[in-house]
Write a protein that holds these residues in place. Structure first.
Motif, PDB file in Angstrom:
ATOM      1  N   PRO A   1      45.600  37.824  40.291  1.00 28.42           N
ATOM      2  CA  PRO A   1      44.403  37.376  41.012  1.00 28.42           C
ATOM      3  C   PRO A   1      44.764  36.332  42.072  1.00 28.42           C
ATOM      4  CG  PRO A   1      44.469  36.421  38.822  1.00 28.42           C
ATOM      5  CD  PRO A   1      45.615  37.375  38.933  1.00 28.42           C
ATOM      6  N   PRO A   2      43.881  36.129  43.017  1.00 27.23           N
ATOM      7  CA  PRO A   2      44.115  35.071  44.007  1.00 27.23           C
ATOM      8  C   PRO A   2      44.205  33.704  43.330  1.00 27.23           C
ATOM      9  CG  PRO A   2      42.315  36.507  44.677  1.00 27.23           C
ATOM     10  CD  PRO A   2      42.665  36.867  43.268  1.00 27.23           C
ATOM     11  N   VAL A   3      44.879  32.782  43.992  1.00 25.46           N
ATOM     12  CA  VAL A   3      45.017  31.426  43.462  1.00 25.46           C
ATOM     13  C   VAL A   3      43.632  30.858  43.167  1.00 25.46           C
ATOM     14  CG1 VAL A   3      45.802  29.091  43.995  1.00 25.46           C
ATOM     15  CG2 VAL A   3      47.171  31.060  44.707  1.00 25.46           C
ATOM     16  N   GLY A   4      43.494  30.270  41.992  1.00 19.32           N
ATOM     17  CA  GLY A   4      42.220  29.669  41.592  1.00 19.32           C
ATOM     18  C   GLY A   4      41.234  30.637  40.969  1.00 19.32           C
ATOM     19  N   GLU A   5      41.606  31.893  40.875  1.00 16.91           N
ATOM     20  CA  GLU A   5      40.734  32.911  40.295  1.00 16.91           C
ATOM     21  C   GLU A   5      41.345  33.439  39.002  1.00 16.91           C
ATOM     22  OE1 GLU A   5      37.750  33.986  41.611  1.00 16.91           O
ATOM     23  OE2 GLU A   5      37.967  32.501  43.186  1.00 16.91           O
ATOM     24  N   THR A   6      40.515  34.077  38.187  1.00 13.88           N
ATOM     25  CA  THR A   6      40.967  34.692  36.947  1.00 13.88           C
ATOM     26  C   THR A   6      40.360  36.082  36.853  1.00 13.88           C
ATOM     27  OG1 THR A   6      40.977  32.529  35.882  1.00 13.88           O
ATOM     28  CG2 THR A   6      41.003  34.431  34.437  1.00 13.88           C
ATOM     29  N   TRP A   7      41.166  37.037  36.427  1.00 15.36           N
ATOM     30  CA  TRP A   7      40.647  38.370  36.189  1.00 15.36           C
ATOM     31  C   TRP A   7      40.298  38.507  34.719  1.00 15.36           C
ATOM     32  CZ3 TRP A   7      44.924  41.208  39.345  1.00 15.36           C
ATOM     33  CH2 TRP A   7      44.580  41.189  40.688  1.00 15.36           C
ATOM     34  N   THR A   8      39.167  39.152  34.443  1.00 17.77           N
ATOM     35  CA  THR A   8      38.711  39.379  33.074  1.00 17.77           C
ATOM     36  C   THR A   8      38.272  40.836  32.950  1.00 17.77           C
ATOM     37  OG1 THR A   8      36.382  38.900  33.522  1.00 17.77           O
ATOM     38  CG2 THR A   8      37.805  37.007  33.013  1.00 17.77           C
TER      39      THR A   8
END
Length: 66
Positions: A1-8
């Motif tokens: 994921p992009p920096v600062g993001e989280t994939w769920t």
């Protein structure tokens, strides 16, 4: 994921819902397939900035067929 993001797991639901909307599958079919009981429940999962793609058609095109 992009920096600062989280994939769920919800990221996958969001991609799927967004992809199916932009390939013009009827909303009633999308809600039934994804388990959303209303437009209000589906709306947070849809990002109209997601472009239509051949992959979306390959995975979800059958939902648009009758």
């Amino acid at each position: 994921p992009p920096v600062g993001e989280t994939w769920t797991s919800h990221s996958l639901r969001m991609w799927a819902a967004s992809s199916v909307i932009v390939i013009n599958v009827p909303e009633t079919r999308i809600r039934a397939f994804g388990g959303w009981n209303s437009t209000k429940a589906l709306r947070p999962y849809v990002d109209l900035a997601v472009p239509a793609s051949d992959i979306a058609v390959e995975f979800f095109g059958h939902l648009g067929r009758r």
